[in-house]
Design an enzyme around this catalytic site. Structure first.
Site, PDB file in Angstrom:
ATOM      1  N   LYS A  83      -3.562 -10.993  -6.947  1.00 28.12           N
ATOM      2  CA  LYS A  83      -4.886 -11.333  -6.403  1.00 28.12           C
ATOM      3  C   LYS A  83      -5.959 -10.385  -6.961  1.00 28.12           C
ATOM      4  CE  LYS A  83      -5.590  -8.660  -2.225  1.00 28.12           C
ATOM      5  NZ  LYS A  83      -6.301  -8.541  -0.991  1.00 28.12           N
ATOM      6  N   LYS A  89     -10.279  -5.140  -5.118  1.00 29.95           N
ATOM      7  CA  LYS A  89     -11.263  -4.114  -5.454  1.00 29.95           C
ATOM      8  C   LYS A  89     -10.610  -2.811  -5.865  1.00 29.95           C
ATOM      9  CE  LYS A  89     -12.881  -4.200  -0.722  1.00 29.95           C
ATOM     10  NZ  LYS A  89     -11.892  -3.643   0.194  1.00 29.95           N
ATOM     11  N   LYS A 132       0.830  -1.213   0.000  1.00 33.63           N
ATOM     12  CA  LYS A 132       0.000   0.000   0.000  1.00 33.63           C
ATOM     13  C   LYS A 132       0.860   1.256   0.000  1.00 33.63           C
ATOM     14  CE  LYS A 132      -4.260  -1.881   0.723  1.00 33.63           C
ATOM     15  NZ  LYS A 132      -5.638  -1.813   1.016  1.00 33.63           N
TER      16      LYS A 132
HETATM   17  P1  ATP Z   1      -8.008  -3.620  -1.462  1.00 33.21           P
HETATM   18  O1  ATP Z   1      -7.914  -3.984  -2.895  1.00 33.21           O
HETATM   19  O2  ATP Z   1      -8.692  -2.317  -1.197  1.00 33.21           O
HETATM   20  O3  ATP Z   1      -6.744  -3.819  -0.687  1.00 33.21           O
HETATM   21  P2  ATP Z   1      -9.201  -6.150  -0.983  1.00 33.21           P
HETATM   22  O4  ATP Z   1     -10.034  -6.451  -2.188  1.00 33.21           O
HETATM   23  O5  ATP Z   1      -7.937  -6.849  -0.823  1.00 33.21           O
HETATM   24  O6  ATP Z   1      -9.032  -4.603  -0.819  1.00 33.21           O
HETATM   25  P3  ATP Z   1     -10.041  -6.292   1.787  1.00 33.21           P
HETATM   26  O7  ATP Z   1     -11.088  -5.365   2.294  1.00 33.21           O
HETATM   27  O8  ATP Z   1      -8.646  -6.009   2.152  1.00 33.21           O
HETATM   28  O9  ATP Z   1     -10.171  -6.456   0.225  1.00 33.21           O
HETATM   29  O10 ATP Z   1     -10.398  -7.756   2.233  1.00 33.21           O
HETATM   30  C1  ATP Z   1     -11.632  -8.207   2.741  1.00 33.21           C
HETATM   31  C2  ATP Z   1     -11.593  -9.716   2.891  1.00 33.21           C
HETATM   32  O11 ATP Z   1     -11.594 -10.335   1.607  1.00 33.21           O
HETATM   33  C3  ATP Z   1     -10.337 -10.232   3.602  1.00 33.21           C
HETATM   34  O12 ATP Z   1     -10.687 -11.312   4.453  1.00 33.21           O
HETATM   35  C4  ATP Z   1      -9.480 -10.727   2.492  1.00 33.21           C
HETATM   36  O13 ATP Z   1      -8.624 -11.766   2.903  1.00 33.21           O
HETATM   37  C5  ATP Z   1     -10.506 -11.235   1.496  1.00 33.21           C
HETATM   38  N1  ATP Z   1     -10.015 -11.150   0.127  1.00 33.21           N
HETATM   39  C6  ATP Z   1      -9.672 -10.017  -0.549  1.00 33.21           C
HETATM   40  N2  ATP Z   1      -9.276 -10.299  -1.806  1.00 33.21           N
HETATM   41  C7  ATP Z   1      -9.364 -11.644  -1.931  1.00 33.21           C
HETATM   42  C8  ATP Z   1      -9.091 -12.559  -3.005  1.00 33.21           C
HETATM   43  N3  ATP Z   1      -8.662 -12.126  -4.179  1.00 33.21           N
HETATM   44  N4  ATP Z   1      -9.298 -13.875  -2.793  1.00 33.21           N
HETATM   45  C9  ATP Z   1      -9.751 -14.330  -1.605  1.00 33.21           C
HETATM   46  N5  ATP Z   1     -10.020 -13.528  -0.555  1.00 33.21           N
HETATM   47  C10 ATP Z   1      -9.842 -12.205  -0.702  1.00 33.21           C
END
Ligand code: ATP
Ligand code: LTN
Length: 334
Positions: free
Chosen positions: A197, A200, A115
């Site tokens: 991964k 969002k 980040k």
């Molecule tokens: P950002 O892109 O803003 O960092 P993010 O999509 O990674 O956000 P978070 O809010 O950090 O989402 O994560 C919310 C939950 O979703 C956490 O438990 C995280 O482990 C899970 N998660 C996020 N992305 C994935 C993914 N690609 N596959 C499986 N689990 C995920």
């Protein structure tokens, strides 16, 4: 333990639109575990402001996320669904735990490094101490289990270290939590670059399926998903794009990767991608319908917000008072 049940805590940030990765990696497991545990599911808006947010947008997204928790199948009568910012104990415990966390530990966090690289113009102290706030979230409720996607394991590890360190000094104050990683869907990858991964915050909207995408968009994104030139649907490391699609299909249908391989043996990528898209539509459509219905019901959502913040505060403050006493803060004079 609350009423003889073990405690579960988890949360999600109200930043951006949730993706299929968030759903399959986290939210879906929350629903499947919700009967077995006493559950707390937070919209972690304090965490969200570690990255600059538009205030009106943040408020809107936080409400949408809370509504989505319910739409996904979490019953707010049984599960405590609330905004982190409505329970001030999170910030208070976080401060105390900051004093039991080392700079060196925080420096190792890969999410911080990622980040910080992404937001080089705003590497604030909150972004650095993000994992301490997360530890406070979990430890406040004496959680036994924390369902998360694989990317959060490092944060769970530091939470356990902080809890054990504190307990080592002051006696058994905190329950040391265990992570829970679901079998299928623990790490859904980007549809455009299967080495990353699905996230969002990805700028390329074709890389992620958003939970609110309509069926045509979902199918189109799967048709465009990056695969390879091997031409066979096999679950193996050398074919990361196909492997990701198998993971998604497995998580949506409950089939094992072996069953998926057998189902599509000898078939083409086009047909497989279509099947994956349809399986995802089947999972998301009911969720979207419930979300739209619930969004109309302002009074109901307001009552959930109010009642559950009170419930969460009750349990959080119990732990906070214990911690304040242990570290030597004077008791309030009543
Ligand atoms: P950002 O892109 O803003 O960092 P993010 O999509 O990674 O956000 P978070 O809010 O950090 O989402 O994560 C919310 C939950 O979703 C956490 O438990 C995280 O482990 C899970 N998660 C996020 N992305 C994935 C993914 N690609 N596959 C499986 N689990 C995920
Ligand atoms: N950092 C988590 C969100 C989060 C969380 C938590 C998850 C904040 N506090 C406590 C589980 C338990 C993420 O998903 N990025």
């Amino acid at each position: 333990m609350i009423d003889g049940k073990k405690v579960l805590f988890s949360g999600m940030q109200s930043t951006g639109n949730l993706t299929l990765g968030n759903y399959l990696g986290a939210l879906k497991n929350w629903v499947s575990l919700s009967d077995e545990y006493e559950c707390f599911y937070s919209v972690v808006d304090l965490h969200s402001i570690t990255v600059r947010q538009d205030p009106a947008e943040l408020r809107k997204r936080a409400r949408a996320l809370l509504t989505l928790y319910i739409a996904a199948g979490l019953d707010p009568e049984k599960n405590c669904i609330y905004y982190q910012s409505h329970v001030s104990a999170h910030a208070e415990l976080s401060w105390i735990l900051n004093c039991f966390t080392y700079m060196g530990e925080l420096n190792r966090m890969t999410q911080f490094k990622d980040k910080a690289a992404k937001h080089a113009d705003n590497i604030n102290a909150g972004l650095f101490t993000y994992p301490v706030l997360m530890a406070a979230d979990i430890l406040l409720y004496q959680a036994d289990v924390v369902p998360v996607g694989k990317d959060q394991l490092q944060h769970l590890e530091i939470t356990r270290d902080i809890a054990q360190r504190f307990n080592g000094i002051y006696g058994d104050v905190f329950t040391v939590p265990e992570p829970y990683i679901g079998k299928a869907g623990a790490k859904i990858m980007s549809l455009q670059d299967p080495s990353k991964k699905m996230s969002k915050s990805d700028e390329n909207t074709n890389a992620s399926i958003y939970l609110m995408d309509d069926p045509d968009t979902i199918i189109r994104k799967f048709k465009r998903a990056v695969t390879d030139s091997e031409g066979q649907i096999v679950y193996r490391e050398e074919q990361p794009g196909i492997r990701n699609l198998i993971d998604i299909y497995s998580a949506c249908t409950g089939k094992t990767p072996e069953q998926v391989e057998a189902e599509f043996a000898g078939k083409g990528y086009g047909e497989f991608k279509m099947a994956v898209g349809e399986a995802v539509v089947d999972v998301l459509k009911p969720l979207q319908d419930r979300f739209h219905d619930l969004s109309q019901n302002k009074d109901y959502i307001d009552s959930v917000i109010k009642n559950n913040a009170e419930k969460a505060s009750y349990y959080a403050n119990k732990t906070l008072r214990k911690v304040q006493k242990k570290v030597g803060f004077p008791e309030k004079v009543r």
